[in-house]
Design an enzyme around this catalytic site. Structure first.
Site, short mmCIF file in Angstrom:
data_model
loop_
_atom_site.label_atom_id
_atom_site.label_comp_id
_atom_site.label_asym_id
_atom_site.label_seq_id
_atom_site.Cartn_x
_atom_site.Cartn_y
_atom_site.Cartn_z
N SER A 1 0.79 -1.23 0.00
CA SER A 1 0.00 0.00 0.00
C SER A 1 0.83 1.29 0.00
O SER A 1 0.26 2.38 -0.05
CB SER A 1 -0.96 0.01 1.19
N GLU B 1 -5.24 -3.09 -5.97
CA GLU B 1 -5.38 -3.80 -4.70
C GLU B 1 -6.16 -5.11 -4.87
O GLU B 1 -5.80 -6.13 -4.29
CB GLU B 1 -6.07 -2.90 -3.66
#
Length: 295
Positions: free
Chosen positions: A65, A165
């Site tokens: 992330s 993601e």
């Protein structure tokens, strides 16, 4: 002539003393990481004084992330160009909010079908690491390719973004989005110095990075209370062999003397317990802070 030679000698001695001093920090960090079962990559830079230190700084590491920082830069570049606005609303459908992933948006609005502003999406994504928010931002940009192009345009070549993601739920894909600690530090420095975004958007992104709610026991735990820290974290899950692909924390912290230190820590292929890995990052941050605050 003698005066010039004297000044040169003093300068050389000063550089040698500083080099010996920063080597103490290198040795301390090497002792911290020596017994850990992980590949560790670190890059440190004092923004004002320009001195640097790296350990495996050119190693390609999975971002996890952390790439939400890069995505935010690309989004805010579009704001700078007038193509997007922070108060612009986007309709978020229920199917946009995938379950089974880290998503404060999904927790707060489980039924979706809501309007969120670009400002809200950025805050959810950057400050709270929302995975759904991240992928929505990528769709707004047109995918990963515009992010790749924009970061490369900043002179950052050691950077690859290929998957979002959702796609990183596949273990093999965890190793596709990569960069190096040194490349991260270089980008953070350019960002801090206002060479990536305009002044208002730079300040905006820096502020929401200081509001990061994730990784409180990582880099932040190694710094004194109330230290200003603008950072972005990233962590993978573990596989059936208890191998964690990566855990990262990168950012800028402010010293009591007003100077700023960039610290980029990437850990890859970790078999340590999570709490031990978090402490490792905290210990690196603590050693770095203590070194620079005593200079």
């Amino acid at each position: 002539m003698k005066k010039m030679l004297f000044l040169i000698s003093v300068s050389v001695i000063s550089i040698q003393i500083h080099a010996q001093s920063i080597e103490r920090l290198r040795k301390e960090i090497q002792q911290i990481i020596a017994s850990k079962n992980a590949t560790v990559g670190i890059s440190i830079k004092n923004i004002e004084d320009k001195d640097t230190l790296s350990i495996n700084g050119n190693s390609m590491m999975p971002m996890m992330s952390v790439f939400k920082f890069h995505i935010a830069l690309a989004v805010l570049d579009q704001v700078d160009k007038g193509k997007l606005k922070l108060n612009q609303k986007f309709f978020i459908k229920k199917e946009d909010l995938l379950p089974g992933t880290w998503s404060p948006i999904q927790e707060e609005f489980p039924n979706g079908n809501i309007d969120l502003t670009l400002d809200q999406l950025l805050k959810y994504t950057v400050s709270h690491s929302d995975n759904n928010g991240c992928d929505i931002l990528l769709r707004i940009l047109g995918g990963t390719e515009p992010v790749q192009k924009f970061i490369n345009q900043q002179g950052i070549k050691d950077f690859t973004i290929k998957v979002n993601e959702q796609q990183m739920s596949n273990w093999d894909n965890l190793y596709l989005n990569v960069t190096t600690p040194i490349a991260t530090t270089a980008l953070l420095e350019k960002f801090y110095n206002g060479k990536v975004l305009k002044e208002n958007t730079s300040q905006y992104l820096y502020r929401i990075m200081t509001e990061t709610s994730r990784g409180l026991t990582w880099m932040k735990a190694g710094l004194p209370d109330h230290t200003e820290l603008a950072h972005r974290t990233g962590i993978s899950s573990t596989n059936e062999n208890k191998l964690r692909a990566a855990m990262n924390d990168v950012g800028i912290f402010k010293l009591p003397n007003g100077k700023h230190i960039i610290l980029s820590v990437y850990l890859k292929n970790i078999t340590e317990e999570r709490t031990d890995t978090e402490k490792l990052i905290a210990d690196i941050a603590r050693a770095t802070y203590n070194y620079y605050s005593k200079e």
